[in-house]
Design a protein around this motif. Structure first.
Motif: not given
Ligand code: FMN
Length: 366
Positions: A58-64, A75-83, A104-107
């Motif tokens: 699986i490639i995840t949806e674009g995540t900021w 849209q999901p993020g991968i910035e914080t501890a909660e994420h 997928q890491i997306m800007h």
């Protein structure tokens, strides 16, 4: 159900960098806009991804990686501890079912709005507004003129991608895919219509390729090249990232490939309507990395096409978007020549469980 070749190589295992796939059908990255408004993934997302664990990967949806890179509310993020914690729940669920999942890491670059970024601006290689309206909380609005990223700011953007990749690995991902496709920030550097810079990052195919090369190299250095992939969509011509000069396209993407080849990336995923054509097969050789292909938006990725691409060894794996969204058990359906659920475009980007976790699996008897 018909008599179909269940031993077809499409259903055989393959290794992409550090990831071992049970089959060569990859779930393409699909934005579904069902996270919390702060970017934290939800329980519903965990269920959705777990349902699709039978895909080879699986490639995840674009995540900021940073809120300034956000393109849509929810849209999901991968910035914080909660994420990280919430994504960990998702990777655990997929792994428990024997699946593999990369992020997928997306800007989003200029495909955003100050309301979404929260920084009072959007950012891009050059100060040119996006061509299409942007959806914010009050509906669709005209895009703003983005802030042209300065040289010192580019170093920060690289750090943001690296931090996102590190967080993705901390969340238990099997790797990451850097989003260099579809007119978002990195593609905006590659395409001549969105990059009018006169410095080291613009004005020639090699220089337009160089920022993407630096981002991918920095990420690979941080988490390992075997955990790092890259998605590109040369000649996709959407969202104002227009690439109509064939020689320029070849020069730009070849330059990118040549500066990344030595790393030994986990994969490169190329979105193109002619995956068997000269451009994609040339880039495959230049990248020297395992190739995932996706046939783009013009038609659904059908089983016959996927099988033929793998049969002819035009690709190591094929990624499937809309049919994966509508068929959690697509691998088995294809293998058994079963009927398919129709994807419903009305629920692609809106709604809760409807059109998300409620697509049924096929009934079958042994
Ligand atoms: C609802 C939807 C969301 C998408 N979101 C993303 C995304 O987040 N990142 C990306 O690279 N591509 C995205 N795409 C493009 C798909 O990955 C894929 O390239 C496209 O759907 C064509 O493949 P298909 O014919 O198998 O659907 C999206 C497509 C759709 C339909």
């Amino acid at each position: 159900m018909g008599t179909h070749d269940t031993d077809h190589p499409l259903y055989s295992s393959v290794t992409l960098g550090n990831v071992e796939l049970n089959n060569r059908i990859v779930m393409a990255p699909l934005t579904r806009i069902r996270a919390n408004t702060d970017g934290t993934p939800t329980e519903m997302m965990r269920e959705y991804y777990a349902q699709r664990a039978d895909f080879g990967m699986i490639i995840t949806e674009g995540t900021w990686p940073i809120r300034e890179g956000r393109t849509w509310g929810q849209q999901p993020g991968i910035e914080t501890a909660e994420h990280v914690t919430a994504w960990r729940g998702i990777t655990d669920a997929v792994h428990e079912r024997g699946g593999k999942i990369i992020m997928q890491i997306m800007h989003g670059g200029r495909i955003s709005h100050p309301e979404l970024t929260g920084t009072g601006r959007t950012v891009a290689p050059s100060a040119i507004a996006a061509p299409d309206p942007i959806r914010i909380s009050t509906g669709k609005v005209d895009p703003v003129i983005p802030h042209e990223l300065g040289l010192d700011e580019l170093a920060t953007v690289i750090d943001q991608f690296v931090a996102g990749a590190r967080n993705a690995m901390a969340a238990g991902m099997d790797g990451v895919q850097i989003h260099g496709a579809n007119g978002y920030l990195l593609h905006e550097f590659l395409a001549p219509t969105t990059n009018l810079r006169g410095d080291a990052y613009g004005a020639s195919p090699e220089k337009r390729a160089s920022f993407v090369a630096e981002v991918v190299t920095a990420v690979a250095r941080e988490i390992g090249a075997g955990n790092t992939g890259l998605r590109l969509s040369p000649q996709h011509n959407i969202q104002g990232a227009i690439e109509t000069d064939d020689a320029d396209v070849l020069a730009t993407y070849t330059a990118l490939a040549r500066s990344l080849k030595h790393l030994g990336l986990a994969h490169v995923e190329l979105v193109h309507h002619e995956p068997e054509g000269e451009l994609i097969q040339t880039l495959r050789r230049e990248f020297g990395a395992p190739l995932i292909v996706n046939t783009g938006f013009s038609r659904f990725t059908q089983r016959e096409v996927a099988e033929e691409l793998v049969d002819k060894q035009a690709a190591d794996a094929v990624s499937v978007g809309r049919l994966a969204l509508a068929n959690p058990d697509l691998v088995r359906r294809w293998q058994l020549d079963g009927p398919l659920n129709e994807p419903n475009p009305e629920t692609f980007y809106v709604g809760g469980e409807k059109g998300y976790t409620d697509y049924p699996v096929m009934e079958y008897s042994l």
